[in-house]
Design a protein around this motif. Structure first.
Motif, PDB file in Angstrom:
ATOM      1  N   LYS A 183       0.813  -1.223   0.000  1.00 40.60           N
ATOM      2  CA  LYS A 183       0.000   0.000   0.000  1.00 40.60           C
ATOM      3  C   LYS A 183       0.845   1.271   0.000  1.00 40.60           C
ATOM      4  O   LYS A 183       0.484   2.253  -0.646  1.00 40.60           O
ATOM      5  N   TYR A 184       1.975   1.259   0.728  1.00 40.14           N
ATOM      6  CA  TYR A 184       2.759   2.478   0.907  1.00 40.14           C
ATOM      7  C   TYR A 184       4.210   2.376   0.422  1.00 40.14           C
ATOM      8  O   TYR A 184       4.933   3.363   0.489  1.00 40.14           O
ATOM      9  N   ALA A 185       4.634   1.199  -0.004  1.00 38.13           N
ATOM     10  CA  ALA A 185       6.035   0.965  -0.370  1.00 38.13           C
ATOM     11  C   ALA A 185       6.954   1.335   0.789  1.00 38.13           C
ATOM     12  O   ALA A 185       8.070   1.796   0.601  1.00 38.13           O
ATOM     13  N   ALA A 186       6.447   1.170   1.989  1.00 37.47           N
ATOM     14  CA  ALA A 186       7.193   1.512   3.197  1.00 37.47           C
ATOM     15  C   ALA A 186       6.648   0.690   4.351  1.00 37.47           C
ATOM     16  O   ALA A 186       5.516   0.221   4.297  1.00 37.47           O
ATOM     17  N   PHE A 187       7.451   0.527   5.367  1.00 37.01           N
ATOM     18  CA  PHE A 187       6.994  -0.128   6.594  1.00 37.01           C
ATOM     19  C   PHE A 187       6.674   0.969   7.598  1.00 37.01           C
ATOM     20  O   PHE A 187       7.505   1.832   7.861  1.00 37.01           O
ATOM     21  N   ILE A 188       5.482   0.962   8.123  1.00 38.35           N
ATOM     22  CA  ILE A 188       5.077   1.988   9.087  1.00 38.35           C
ATOM     23  C   ILE A 188       5.291   1.431  10.487  1.00 38.35           C
ATOM     24  O   ILE A 188       4.624   0.495  10.906  1.00 38.35           O
ATOM     25  N   HIS A 189       6.238   2.023  11.186  1.00 35.71           N
ATOM     26  CA  HIS A 189       6.548   1.591  12.543  1.00 35.71           C
ATOM     27  C   HIS A 189       5.618   2.260  13.541  1.00 35.71           C
ATOM     28  O   HIS A 189       5.265   3.431  13.382  1.00 35.71           O
ATOM     29  N   HIS A 190       5.253   1.537  14.550  1.00 35.54           N
ATOM     30  CA  HIS A 190       4.442   2.074  15.648  1.00 35.54           C
ATOM     31  C   HIS A 190       5.417   2.583  16.700  1.00 35.54           C
ATOM     32  O   HIS A 190       6.171   1.808  17.279  1.00 35.54           O
ATOM     33  N   VAL A 191       5.405   3.887  16.921  1.00 35.32           N
ATOM     34  CA  VAL A 191       6.340   4.493  17.870  1.00 35.32           C
ATOM     35  C   VAL A 191       5.533   5.230  18.935  1.00 35.32           C
ATOM     36  O   VAL A 191       5.024   6.319  18.682  1.00 35.32           O
ATOM     37  N   PRO A 192       5.395   4.638  20.136  1.00 34.95           N
ATOM     38  CA  PRO A 192       4.639   5.315  21.194  1.00 34.95           C
ATOM     39  C   PRO A 192       5.308   6.626  21.601  1.00 34.95           C
ATOM     40  O   PRO A 192       6.530   6.743  21.561  1.00 34.95           O
ATOM     41  N   LEU A 193       4.497   7.582  21.974  1.00 34.44           N
ATOM     42  CA  LEU A 193       5.032   8.840  22.472  1.00 34.44           C
ATOM     43  C   LEU A 193       5.714   8.601  23.806  1.00 34.44           C
ATOM     44  O   LEU A 193       5.162   7.955  24.683  1.00 34.44           O
ATOM     45  N   LYS A 194       6.905   9.126  23.970  1.00 38.12           N
ATOM     46  CA  LYS A 194       7.667   8.902  25.200  1.00 38.12           C
ATOM     47  C   LYS A 194       7.076   9.653  26.384  1.00 38.12           C
ATOM     48  O   LYS A 194       7.175   9.222  27.511  1.00 38.12           O
ATOM     49  N   SER A 195       6.460  10.797  26.131  1.00 42.97           N
ATOM     50  CA  SER A 195       5.963  11.624  27.229  1.00 42.97           C
ATOM     51  C   SER A 195       4.598  11.189  27.741  1.00 42.97           C
ATOM     52  O   SER A 195       4.112  11.715  28.719  1.00 42.97           O
ATOM     53  N   SER A 196       4.009  10.223  27.083  1.00 41.03           N
ATOM     54  CA  SER A 196       2.651   9.837  27.446  1.00 41.03           C
ATOM     55  C   SER A 196       2.623   8.539  28.232  1.00 41.03           C
ATOM     56  O   SER A 196       3.315   7.589  27.924  1.00 41.03           O
ATOM     57  N   ILE A 197       1.793   8.507  29.250  1.00 41.12           N
ATOM     58  CA  ILE A 197       1.596   7.274  30.007  1.00 41.12           C
ATOM     59  C   ILE A 197       0.293   6.619  29.568  1.00 41.12           C
ATOM     60  O   ILE A 197       0.108   5.440  29.728  1.00 41.12           O
ATOM     61  N   GLU A 198      -0.596   7.418  28.988  1.00 40.74           N
ATOM     62  CA  GLU A 198      -1.901   6.915  28.602  1.00 40.74           C
ATOM     63  C   GLU A 198      -1.800   5.937  27.445  1.00 40.74           C
ATOM     64  O   GLU A 198      -1.130   6.200  26.463  1.00 40.74           O
ATOM     65  N   PRO A 199      -2.493   4.797  27.557  1.00 40.67           N
ATOM     66  CA  PRO A 199      -2.548   3.905  26.404  1.00 40.67           C
ATOM     67  C   PRO A 199      -3.326   4.577  25.276  1.00 40.67           C
ATOM     68  O   PRO A 199      -4.159   5.432  25.518  1.00 40.67           O
ATOM     69  N   GLY A 200      -3.042   4.197  24.074  1.00 45.40           N
ATOM     70  CA  GLY A 200      -3.733   4.761  22.932  1.00 45.40           C
ATOM     71  C   GLY A 200      -3.073   6.002  22.381  1.00 45.40           C
ATOM     72  O   GLY A 200      -3.548   6.573  21.413  1.00 45.40           O
ATOM     73  N   LYS A 201      -1.989   6.429  22.983  1.00 51.02           N
ATOM     74  CA  LYS A 201      -1.271   7.598  22.497  1.00 51.02           C
ATOM     75  C   LYS A 201      -0.027   7.108  21.762  1.00 51.02           C
ATOM     76  O   LYS A 201       0.865   6.525  22.348  1.00 51.02           O
TER      77      LYS A 201
END
Length: 105
Positions: A68-86
């Motif tokens: 779809k994108y000719a790329a691998f989309i990495h999931h990178v959680p925000l470091k400053s967030s403790i909340e799940p889903g961010k």
């Protein structure tokens, strides 16, 4: 579209109707499209849960990203967030994959 077996297994795991699971995965695809186009955003909790589920199917996820994108989309959680889903996306174009002009800036 994301393979149906991914959506179905997500629906079963989360006790969702088929239509609710499809809607969530449509939202995930919309989120990924925006991430690839450079929009910085965090997915909703339900989209993030779907993304986690999809990523666990590593071959399917990798194949989807590449086709779809000719790329691998990495999931990178925000470091400053403790909340799940961010989380935010970072797109890494792999050298052996021919990239789409709209992805490469």
């Amino acid at each position: 579209m994301i393979d149906r077996h991914i959506i179905d297994s997500f629906a079963i795991k989360n006790s969702l109707s088929e239509s609710d699971a499809i809607k969530i995965f449509c939202e995930l695809e919309y989120f990924l499209e925006n991430a690839v186009s450079g929009v910085e955003a965090s997915p909703s909790m339900r989209v993030d849960n779907a993304w986690h589920h999809f990523i666990l199917h590593t071959k399917d996820y990798s194949d989807y990203c590449r086709s779809k994108y000719a790329a691998f989309i990495h999931h990178v959680p925000l470091k400053s967030s403790i909340e799940p889903g961010k989380a935010k996306c970072q797109v890494f174009i792999e050298h052996f994959v021919q990239c789409k002009p709209e992805i490469c800036h």
